[in-house]
Design a protein around this motif. Structure first.
Motif, mmCIF file in Angstrom:
data_model
loop_
_atom_site.group_PDB
_atom_site.id
_atom_site.type_symbol
_atom_site.label_atom_id
_atom_site.label_comp_id
_atom_site.label_asym_id
_atom_site.label_seq_id
_atom_site.Cartn_x
_atom_site.Cartn_y
_atom_site.Cartn_z
ATOM 1 N N PHE A 484 0.824 -1.199 0.000
ATOM 2 C CA PHE A 484 0.000 0.000 0.000
ATOM 3 C C PHE A 484 0.870 1.266 0.000
ATOM 4 N N GLU A 485 2.056 1.152 0.593
ATOM 5 C CA GLU A 485 2.966 2.298 0.628
ATOM 6 C C GLU A 485 3.421 2.674 -0.784
ATOM 7 N N ARG A 486 3.794 1.659 -1.590
ATOM 8 C CA ARG A 486 4.235 1.947 -2.963
ATOM 9 C C ARG A 486 3.080 2.501 -3.793
ATOM 10 N N PHE A 487 1.871 1.970 -3.553
ATOM 11 C CA PHE A 487 0.704 2.509 -4.256
ATOM 12 C C PHE A 487 0.494 3.978 -3.909
ATOM 13 N N ASN A 488 0.575 4.303 -2.645
ATOM 14 C CA ASN A 488 0.388 5.685 -2.216
ATOM 15 C C ASN A 488 1.463 6.604 -2.785
ATOM 16 N N ALA A 489 2.688 6.062 -2.916
ATOM 17 C CA ALA A 489 3.774 6.866 -3.480
ATOM 18 C C ALA A 489 3.461 7.251 -4.923
ATOM 19 N N VAL A 490 2.873 6.314 -5.683
ATOM 20 C CA VAL A 490 2.483 6.609 -7.066
ATOM 21 C C VAL A 490 1.290 7.553 -7.079
ATOM 22 N N ARG A 491 0.323 7.257 -6.258
ATOM 23 C CA ARG A 491 -0.918 8.052 -6.232
ATOM 24 C C ARG A 491 -0.633 9.505 -5.861
ATOM 25 N N SER A 492 0.329 9.724 -4.985
ATOM 26 C CA SER A 492 0.640 11.087 -4.547
ATOM 27 C C SER A 492 1.215 11.943 -5.667
#
Length: 631
Positions: A484-492
Motif C-alpha cells: 500500500f505504501e508503494r501505491f500511495n507513493a504513485v498516487r501522490s
C-alpha cells in the motif's frame, strides 16, 4: 525483383522450394549402399559427391560469416551499406548450383563407369585440370559473359544476378538455370580433358570444385582480403587472379572486368578497368573510413536460439522472426563449438547489424550474454562492466545516442542506465532507456473508449507512468500491488483531482470483471484464469507471458515499424516481424533524430509521452498494426 518467365530461366525444382533438398535423398541412399556393400578398393563415388557438396556449403558459410562479421571485416569492406530483405529473398536459393552439379556428377558416373576406378590422388591430373581451366574455360567464359551483358540475354537472364549492387557470397550462386548449364559445360572441359589424358583422380575433383568455389565466394564477399605485397612480389599475378575489388568494379560499371578468375582475358579483350587496382590499393592501404554511427542500440542474447539469429551466422534465419524450429537445434552443437565458446563468454559487445534512415546511421551492438545470465548474482558486476565499456567505447568514437534494450537497462542492475550517467557525468553521448516511447506505444494500443484497466507491475517504472497517464484521461486504474505504501507513493504524484481514478488492489481476483489487462509482471495460468472471456492482455513484461487462454487476445511487446526511408534492413529483431523494432530501439532513434540533449534514464517523464509519440509519427514510424487510440 520479379523473375521473368523465359525458357530455362527457372530451375527445374523451383516449385519445390525447400523440399528441393529431398533430391539429395537418392544420393544419400546410394552412398549408404556403397558404404554397406563396397569393397576395399571401391571409390565410393556418391560419398564423395555428398562430401564435396557439404564442403562447398561450408566454404560459402565461412565467407558469409567473414563478410557479414563487422568486427572482423569492417575496415576492408568495399561497400559500407548493407544488403536488404529484397536481396536476401532473391538470393535465398543460392545453393541451387550445388544440387545441380551433384546430379550432373551422378549422371556422369552412369555415363562413364570408369570413374569408379579412379585413384585417390594424381598430381599430374591436378596440374592439367588447372591449366585447362586457365585456357579454354577462362577464354570461353569471358566471351560468353560479355555476350550475357548484351541485349536480351542481360535483360532476361543475367540482370537477375546483377540486381545485387552490393555483392555477398550468396550472390555468387544466384543466377538462372540457363547460366548454370553454361557454367557446368565450361567446368566440364578441363575435367573431361584430364579424363581423356588418363590423369584424373578423386583428389582432382576436390581441388577443382572447392578451389573454384573459394575464389568465387571470395570475389563476391565485398571484403578486400588480398594483400598488396602479393602483387608487389609477383606483379604478373594481378593478371592471373581476380580479387574482390576487381569484381566489385564489374558489378558497379557492368561494362568491364568480365573475366571469371583471370584478368588476363580482360586485358587481351580491352575490357580491363584499371579502377579496380586503384580501389585495391586504397582498400589495403587506407581501408574503409569508419564513420561513427549516430545511434547504437545495445541489446543482448535471449536464449540459445537467439545466438544464431544474427545476420553473420544464418542470414535467411535472421531474416525471419526468431523461432525454435526443429532444424535449428541440428546446428546448435556446431554453433557452440564455434564463436560462442569464446565470443559469448569473453568477447566485448560488437556490431551485428546496421541500417540508415536518411542521414542517420544506426548500428545494433550485441552484449555477449544471454537473458538467464542477467539474473545470476555472481555475474551482474561483469555485465555492468560490459555495458559500461560499450557506452564508453561509443562515446569515444563519437556516437550521439546509445539506446539500452531488454535487460541491459534492468532497474535492479543499473537503474535503467542511471548508474552510468552518474558515474560518468561528462559523457558526450546520450544514454537512453527508451521506456518513454515504450509506454507511449502501449498506451496508444488501448481502445479509445476504455474506461477501466487492470494493471500489474503497477509500481514499476513503466507501470507507474501508465497509471499516471491514464488517470489524467479519467480511466479507472486497478493497480495490483501488495504494498500500500508503494501505491500511495504513485498516487501522490497524480494531480489531486485525478487521484480518485487510481485504486489499490492486492489480488488478481479484482480483475475478474475487467477485459483490459496490462501485464507488467509475469502472470501464469492461475493468474490469467481470473480474467473474463474476451480479455485483451497488453504487456510490457519480459519475457512475454504464455498464452494459456484461447478465448482471450494477447498483445505483443511494444514495437513500431521503421519508416519507409530506412535502408539496409536485412534481419528481424528477435521475434519482431520484418522492419519492426522494439519501442525502446525506436525511442533511441527518435532521440537521435530530434537531437534531444538530455539523458533518458531513471523515471519516465509522463509529460513527455505524447511529445515522443508525436515525434515518432512525424518521422514515419507506425504501429505494426493499426488500432484505435486514446485521445
Amino acid at each position: 525483383m520479379q523473375q521473368p518467365k523465359l525458357p530455362l530461366f527457372k530451375w527445374p525444382w523451383e516449385g519445390l522450394n525447400n523440399y528441393k533438398y529431398s533430391l539429395y535423398v537418392p544420393l544419400i541412399l546410394m552412398a549408404l549402399q556403397e558404404i554397406r556393400f563396397g569393397g576395399e578398393h571401391d571409390v565410393y563415388w556418391f560419398v564423395h559427391i555428398l562430401m564435396v557438396s557439404l564442403l562447398r556449403c561450408l566454404i560459402y558459410q565461412s565467407w558469409h560469416f567473414y563478410s557479414r562479421a563487422e568486427f572482423l571485416s569492417r575496415r576492408r569492406q568495399i561497400q559500407s551499406f548493407s544488403a536488404d530483405f529484397d536481396q536476401v529473398d532473391r538470393e535465398y536459393h543460392w545453393d541451387n548450383y550445388i544440387l545441380c552439379q551433384a546430379w550432373v556428377a551422378t549422371i556422369g558416373h552412369a555415363c562413364f563407369p570408369g570413374l569408379s576406378s579412379l585413384p585417390i590422388w594424381n598430381y599430374r591430373g591436378v596440374i592439367s585440370v588447372l591449366l585447362l581451366h586457365m585456357g579454354p574455360t577462362e577464354l570461353l567464359y569471358y566471351c560468353i559473359h560479355r555476350a550475357f551483358h548484351r541485349g536480351s540475354l542481360f535483360e532476361n537472364y543475367h540482370s537477375f544476378h546483377h540486381a545485387s549492387t552490393r555483392p555477398e557470397p550468396s550472390t555468387a550462386g544466384t543466377n538462372s538455370f540457363l547460366e548454370q548449364l553454361v557454367m557446368v559445360s565450361l567446368m566440364a572441359i578441363p575435367i573431361l580433358g584430364v579424363g581423356l589424358m588418363g590423369e584424373a583422380s578423386i583428389g582432382m575433383f576436390y581441388v577443382y570444385f572447392l578451389g573454384f568455389d573459394f575464389i568465387k565466394f571470395m570475389i563476391h564477399s565485398n571484403v578486400e582480403v588480398v594483400p598488396l605485397w602479393l602483387f608487389r612480389m609477383f606483379p604478373f599475378l594481378k593478371y592471373l587472379l581476380a580479387i574482390p575489388s576487381y569484381h566489385h568494379v564489374h558489378h558497379t560499371k557492368l561494362d568491364s572486368n568480365y573475366c571469371l578468375f583471370m584478368p588476363l582475358y580482360d586485358y587481351l579483350g580491352g575490357t580491363l578497368n584499371q579502377e579496380a587496382f586503384i580501389l585495391h590499393f586504397n582498400m589495403r592501404c587506407k581501408g574503409q573510413d569508419r564513420r561513427a554511427p549516430d545511434l547504437v542500440f545495445l541489446c543482448h542474447g535471449v536464449d540459445f536460439t537467439s545466438v544464431i539469429h544474427v545476420p553473420y551466422y544464418w542470414r535467411t534465419f535472421a531474416a525471419r522472426p526468431c523461432s525454435s524450429q526443429w532444424y535449428v537445434w541440428i546446428f546448435m552443437p556446431f554453433i557452440w563449438l564455434g564463436f560462442p565458446v569464446w565470443g559469448w563468454r569473453w568477447a566485448p559487445s560488437h556490431v551485428i547489424s546496421k541500417y540508415t534512415i536518411g542521414e542517420l546511421n544506426q548500428e545494433t551492438w550485441v552484449l555477449p550474454r544471454l537473458a538467464l545470465q542477467f539474473f545470476l548474482p555472481f555475474g551482474q558486476d561483469k555485465i555492468n562492466n560490459l555495458i559500461e565499456e560499450a557506452i564508453l567505447e561509443a562515446d569515444r568514437i563519437g556516437v550521439k545516442v546509445i539506446a539500452l534494450g531488454g535487460l541491459v537497462k534492468n532497474e535492479v542492475l543499473n537503474g535503467g542506465g542511471e548508474l552510468f550517467v552518474r558515474k560518468h557525468p561528462n559523457l558526450h553521448i546520450r544514454v537512453v532507456h527508451g521506456n518513454t516511447l515504450t509506454t507511449a506505444v502501449l498506451l496508444h494500443e488501448l481502445p479509445h473508449n476504455v474506461d477501466h484497466v487492470f494493471l500489474t507491475g503497477s509500481t514499476s517504472k513503466i507501470g507507474k507512468a501508465i497509471a499516471l497517464y491514464l488517470c489524467k484521461k479519467r480511466v479507472r486504474v486497478l493497480m495490483l500491488t501488495t504494498s500500500f505504501e508503494r501505491f500511495n507513493a504513485v498516487r501522490s504524484q497524480a494531480p489531486a483531482k485525478y487521484r480518485q481514478y487510481l485504486e489499490h488492489v492486492s489480488k488478481y481476483e479484482a480483475g475478474r470483471f475487467c477485459k483490459t489487462w496490462i501485464i507488467g509482471k509475469w502472470a501464469g495460468y492461475k493468474e490469467q484464469m481470473w480474467a473474463p472471456s474476451g480479455t485483451h492482455f497488453y504487456q510490457f513484461t519480459l519475457p512475454k507471458i504464455i498464452e494459456f487462454r484461447k478465448n482471450c487476445k494477447y498483445g505483443d511487446s511494444s514495437a513500431l515499424k521503421l519508416p519507409d526511408t530506412a535502408k539496409g534492413v536485412n534481419s528481424c529483431e528477435y521475434t519482431m516481424p520484418r522492419r519492426v523494432v522494439h519501442a525502446c530501439h525506436a525511442g533511441g532513434v527518435i532521440h537521435a533524430l530530434e537531437g534531444y540533449e538530455h539523458h533518458e534514464v531513471g523515471a519516465i517523464d509522463v509529460d513527455r509521452l505524447d511529445t515522443v509519440w508525436d515525434a515518432a509519427m512525424k518521422h514515419g514510424f507506425r504501429p505494426p498494426s493499426r488500432s484505435s487510440k486514446i485521445h
